[in-house]
Design an enzyme around this catalytic site. Sequence first.
Site, mmCIF file in Angstrom:
data_model
loop_
_atom_site.group_PDB
_atom_site.id
_atom_site.type_symbol
_atom_site.label_atom_id
_atom_site.label_comp_id
_atom_site.label_asym_id
_atom_site.label_seq_id
_atom_site.Cartn_x
_atom_site.Cartn_y
_atom_site.Cartn_z
ATOM 1 C CG MET A 167 26.362 -14.776 -53.591
ATOM 2 S SD MET A 167 26.153 -15.962 -52.241
ATOM 3 C CE MET A 167 27.486 -17.141 -52.551
ATOM 4 C CB SER A 183 27.539 -22.945 -45.261
ATOM 5 O OG SER A 183 27.210 -23.791 -46.344
ATOM 6 C CG HIS A 188 23.907 -20.200 -45.098
ATOM 7 N ND1 HIS A 188 23.299 -18.989 -45.378
ATOM 8 C CD2 HIS A 188 24.420 -20.640 -46.267
ATOM 9 C CE1 HIS A 188 23.455 -18.717 -46.675
ATOM 10 N NE2 HIS A 188 24.126 -19.704 -47.239
ATOM 11 C CG ASP A 245 27.189 -17.763 -48.638
ATOM 12 O OD1 ASP A 245 28.095 -18.517 -48.244
ATOM 13 O OD2 ASP A 245 26.116 -18.173 -49.130
ATOM 14 C CG HIS A 255 21.954 -18.907 -50.310
ATOM 15 N ND1 HIS A 255 23.325 -19.013 -50.430
ATOM 16 C CD2 HIS A 255 21.544 -18.183 -51.388
ATOM 17 C CE1 HIS A 255 23.724 -18.384 -51.529
ATOM 18 N NE2 HIS A 255 22.668 -17.891 -52.135
ATOM 19 C CG MET A 268 23.216 -25.145 -54.549
ATOM 20 S SD MET A 268 24.957 -25.471 -54.792
ATOM 21 C CE MET A 268 25.663 -24.620 -53.373
ATOM 22 C CG MET A 313 22.476 -20.318 -54.571
ATOM 23 S SD MET A 313 23.992 -21.069 -53.947
ATOM 24 C CE MET A 313 23.340 -21.798 -52.433
ATOM 25 C CG ASP A 363 24.467 -22.913 -49.083
ATOM 26 O OD1 ASP A 363 24.151 -21.736 -49.345
ATOM 27 O OD2 ASP A 363 25.389 -23.209 -48.301
#
Length: 217
Positions: A135, A6, A31, A173, A64, A35, A66, A33
């Site tokens: 998660m 990540s 990965h 994750d 991913h 957000m 979010m 992330d």
Amino acid sequence: MLIAPSLLSCDFSRFGEEIARMDKAGADMMHLDIMDAHFVPNLTFGAPVIKFVRKYTEKPFDVHLMISEPLKYIEDFAKAGADIITFHVESDSPIQETIDKIKSFGIKPGLVIKPNTPVESVYPYLSDLYMVLVMTVEPGFGGQSFMADMMPKVEALKAKREELSLDFLIEADGGIADNTIAVAAKAGVDVAVAGTAVFKAENAEEKIKELKALCEV
Ligand code: DX5
Ligand code: ZN
């Protein structure tokens, strides 16, 4: 076990080089992330940044999301170079429509469930999915503790996959490290996301090898 570092834990002043370093270290996919400070209480980066760092590896980008309204941004992430897009079943976008939109760009769709979300919430979509992400921390931050009590969800997904003769991957994750990865592997996790464990290691290549080896015992 496939390892997906990540990048949330990387040195962002050298984002591209960090991706290249993970590539050389033996990462199976990157990965990323995303957000939005709304779906989760933290803010990271968006599609334009992904577009700039795309050239640092040929390995898959596992994005991913979010964010509250993933459907609105699928096209941006597709054009930026995502290979897999996972979004939360708890988001505000219509799930099937979002999966279809991801597929329309030739990208692999995945659904993510937060710790308090029952695993059954993804069952109606399993035949359409490349990956289900369970998660093992509350999404939003790296460096939290692994929730071993999420493993029954992994076991249930594995059983369901067999029952329905499907082939989606199961990803976990959050909090994956030396002392937790074997638990994840035993439950049936195929892809382990690891932020802190890989980026805080002195030698990322050794750490990735070590994490994989821990799954083989
Ligand atoms: C959390 C992110 C994770 C996180 C993992 O919201 O989705 O990918 O960065 O970091 P570690 O491995 O440090 O728990
Ligand atoms: Zn993540």
